[in-house]
Motif scaffolding. Structure first.
Motif, PDB file in Angstrom:
ATOM      1  N   UNK A 196      -2.747   3.229  -7.653  1.00 46.39           N
ATOM      2  CA  UNK A 196      -1.918   3.757  -8.731  1.00 46.39           C
ATOM      3  C   UNK A 196      -0.802   2.765  -9.065  1.00 46.39           C
ATOM      4  N   UNK A 197      -0.168   2.245  -8.059  1.00 39.30           N
ATOM      5  CA  UNK A 197       0.939   1.302  -8.224  1.00 39.30           C
ATOM      6  C   UNK A 197       0.500   0.030  -8.943  1.00 39.30           C
ATOM      7  N   UNK A 198      -0.695  -0.458  -8.616  1.00 36.36           N
ATOM      8  CA  UNK A 198      -1.198  -1.718  -9.166  1.00 36.36           C
ATOM      9  C   UNK A 198      -2.001  -1.539 -10.455  1.00 36.36           C
ATOM     10  N   UNK A 199      -2.187  -0.294 -10.866  1.00 35.76           N
ATOM     11  CA  UNK A 199      -2.919  -0.041 -12.105  1.00 35.76           C
ATOM     12  C   UNK A 199      -4.402  -0.349 -11.997  1.00 35.76           C
ATOM     13  N   UNK A 200      -4.969  -0.138 -10.828  1.00 34.21           N
ATOM     14  CA  UNK A 200      -6.390  -0.412 -10.630  1.00 34.21           C
ATOM     15  C   UNK A 200      -7.225   0.781 -11.076  1.00 34.21           C
ATOM     16  N   UNK A 230       8.208  -5.638  -6.098  1.00 35.11           N
ATOM     17  CA  UNK A 230       8.234  -5.256  -4.681  1.00 35.11           C
ATOM     18  C   UNK A 230       9.408  -4.338  -4.372  1.00 35.11           C
ATOM     19  N   UNK A 231      10.552  -4.636  -4.957  1.00 33.71           N
ATOM     20  CA  UNK A 231      11.734  -3.807  -4.720  1.00 33.71           C
ATOM     21  C   UNK A 231      11.514  -2.389  -5.257  1.00 33.71           C
ATOM     22  N   UNK A 232      11.026  -2.283  -6.492  1.00 28.01           N
ATOM     23  CA  UNK A 232      10.773  -0.967  -7.081  1.00 28.01           C
ATOM     24  C   UNK A 232       9.645  -0.235  -6.367  1.00 28.01           C
ATOM     25  N   UNK A 233       8.606  -0.977  -5.987  1.00 32.12           N
ATOM     26  CA  UNK A 233       7.483  -0.364  -5.269  1.00 32.12           C
ATOM     27  C   UNK A 233       7.951   0.194  -3.931  1.00 32.12           C
ATOM     28  N   UNK A 234       8.743  -0.568  -3.217  1.00 32.33           N
ATOM     29  CA  UNK A 234       9.264  -0.106  -1.932  1.00 32.33           C
ATOM     30  C   UNK A 234      10.115   1.132  -2.071  1.00 32.33           C
ATOM     31  N   UNK A 235      10.981   1.142  -3.082  1.00 33.31           N
ATOM     32  CA  UNK A 235      11.828   2.315  -3.315  1.00 33.31           C
ATOM     33  C   UNK A 235      10.985   3.531  -3.677  1.00 33.31           C
ATOM     34  N   UNK A 236       9.979   3.323  -4.528  1.00 38.49           N
ATOM     35  CA  UNK A 236       9.114   4.431  -4.936  1.00 38.49           C
ATOM     36  C   UNK A 236       8.290   4.968  -3.780  1.00 38.49           C
ATOM     37  N   UNK A 237       7.710   4.078  -2.998  1.00 35.51           N
ATOM     38  CA  UNK A 237       6.878   4.504  -1.869  1.00 35.51           C
ATOM     39  C   UNK A 237       7.705   5.189  -0.786  1.00 35.51           C
ATOM     40  N   UNK A 238       8.967   4.809  -0.658  1.00 34.77           N
ATOM     41  CA  UNK A 238       9.838   5.438   0.340  1.00 34.77           C
ATOM     42  C   UNK A 238      10.036   6.927   0.051  1.00 34.77           C
ATOM     43  N   UNK A 239       9.892   7.308  -1.205  1.00 43.08           N
ATOM     44  CA  UNK A 239      10.079   8.715  -1.584  1.00 43.08           C
ATOM     45  C   UNK A 239       8.783   9.518  -1.526  1.00 43.08           C
ATOM     46  N   UNK A 245      -5.851   0.942   5.164  1.00 38.89           N
ATOM     47  CA  UNK A 245      -6.547   1.672   6.223  1.00 38.89           C
ATOM     48  C   UNK A 245      -6.526   3.192   6.040  1.00 38.89           C
ATOM     49  N   UNK A 246      -5.713   3.684   5.144  1.00 39.13           N
ATOM     50  CA  UNK A 246      -5.695   5.133   4.931  1.00 39.13           C
ATOM     51  C   UNK A 246      -6.019   5.433   3.466  1.00 39.13           C
ATOM     52  N   UNK A 247      -6.680   6.555   3.242  1.00 38.74           N
ATOM     53  CA  UNK A 247      -7.078   6.934   1.883  1.00 38.74           C
ATOM     54  C   UNK A 247      -5.860   7.198   1.004  1.00 38.74           C
ATOM     55  N   UNK A 248      -4.829   7.808   1.582  1.00 39.70           N
ATOM     56  CA  UNK A 248      -3.628   8.093   0.783  1.00 39.70           C
ATOM     57  C   UNK A 248      -2.913   6.814   0.397  1.00 39.70           C
ATOM     58  N   UNK A 249      -2.800   5.873   1.339  1.00 43.24           N
ATOM     59  CA  UNK A 249      -2.164   4.586   1.028  1.00 43.24           C
ATOM     60  C   UNK A 249      -2.978   3.855  -0.028  1.00 43.24           C
ATOM     61  N   UNK A 250      -4.294   3.893   0.093  1.00 41.86           N
ATOM     62  CA  UNK A 250      -5.166   3.249  -0.881  1.00 41.86           C
ATOM     63  C   UNK A 250      -4.942   3.844  -2.272  1.00 41.86           C
ATOM     64  N   UNK A 306       3.745  11.911   1.539  1.00 44.46           N
ATOM     65  CA  UNK A 306       2.417  11.762   2.132  1.00 44.46           C
ATOM     66  C   UNK A 306       1.879  10.368   1.815  1.00 44.46           C
ATOM     67  N   UNK A 307       1.759   9.541   2.837  1.00 45.42           N
ATOM     68  CA  UNK A 307       1.169   8.214   2.690  1.00 45.42           C
ATOM     69  C   UNK A 307       2.129   7.115   2.280  1.00 45.42           C
ATOM     70  N   UNK A 308       3.361   7.456   1.987  1.00 47.73           N
ATOM     71  CA  UNK A 308       4.322   6.448   1.537  1.00 47.73           C
ATOM     72  C   UNK A 308       4.600   5.379   2.577  1.00 47.73           C
ATOM     73  N   UNK A 309       4.791   5.786   3.819  1.00 47.52           N
ATOM     74  CA  UNK A 309       5.075   4.820   4.896  1.00 47.52           C
ATOM     75  C   UNK A 309       3.870   3.912   5.135  1.00 47.52           C
ATOM     76  N   UNK A 310       2.670   4.476   5.097  1.00 46.15           N
ATOM     77  CA  UNK A 310       1.456   3.671   5.293  1.00 46.15           C
ATOM     78  C   UNK A 310       1.275   2.688   4.143  1.00 46.15           C
ATOM     79  N   UNK A 311       1.556   3.124   2.921  1.00 46.50           N
ATOM     80  CA  UNK A 311       1.437   2.239   1.758  1.00 46.50           C
ATOM     81  C   UNK A 311       2.474   1.117   1.824  1.00 46.50           C
ATOM     82  N   UNK A 312       3.681   1.423   2.316  1.00 47.99           N
ATOM     83  CA  UNK A 312       4.707   0.386   2.462  1.00 47.99           C
ATOM     84  C   UNK A 312       4.280  -0.636   3.512  1.00 47.99           C
TER      85      UNK A 312
END
Length: 99
Positions: free
Chosen positions: A82-86, A21-30, A72-77, A33-39
């Protein structure tokens, strides 16, 4: 009349889940496009996992949450997949989310 309610399962994150979660949050913050929605989705996943009565590991819950189309957003999805390796596996059985 008794006011006894069923206890929710005790849930706590494992060390590797907290680090994720810590690494994901740091990565998504950067992500511009879509980082805030994914967080925001990541925060929703954590809250929903804690609220659900289903006894399921956090990582598995996250994968199901995204596979069920809860972002709810395609970019966040896309970012979360990608983050979860799906990949394009068939969606798992639907899990109940607490209201």
């Amino acid at each position: 009349m008794s006011k006894v309610t069923a206890a929710l399962p005790h849930k706590s994150l494992h060390d590797h889940e907290r680090k994720f979660l810590k690494l994901a949050g740091e990565g998504l913050a950067h992500e511009k496009v879509g980082g805030a929605a994914a967080m925001a989705c990541l925060l929703d996943m954590v809250a929903s996992w804690h609220a659900t009565r289903v006894n399921i590991e956090f990582g598995e819950y996250c994968k199901r949450w995204v596979s069920e189309g809860n972002a709810k957003s395609k970019t966040a999805d896309r970012l979360l997949r990608n983050l979860l390796g799906l990949d394009d596996n068939p969606p798992p059985r639907r899990i109940r989310r607490a209201a």
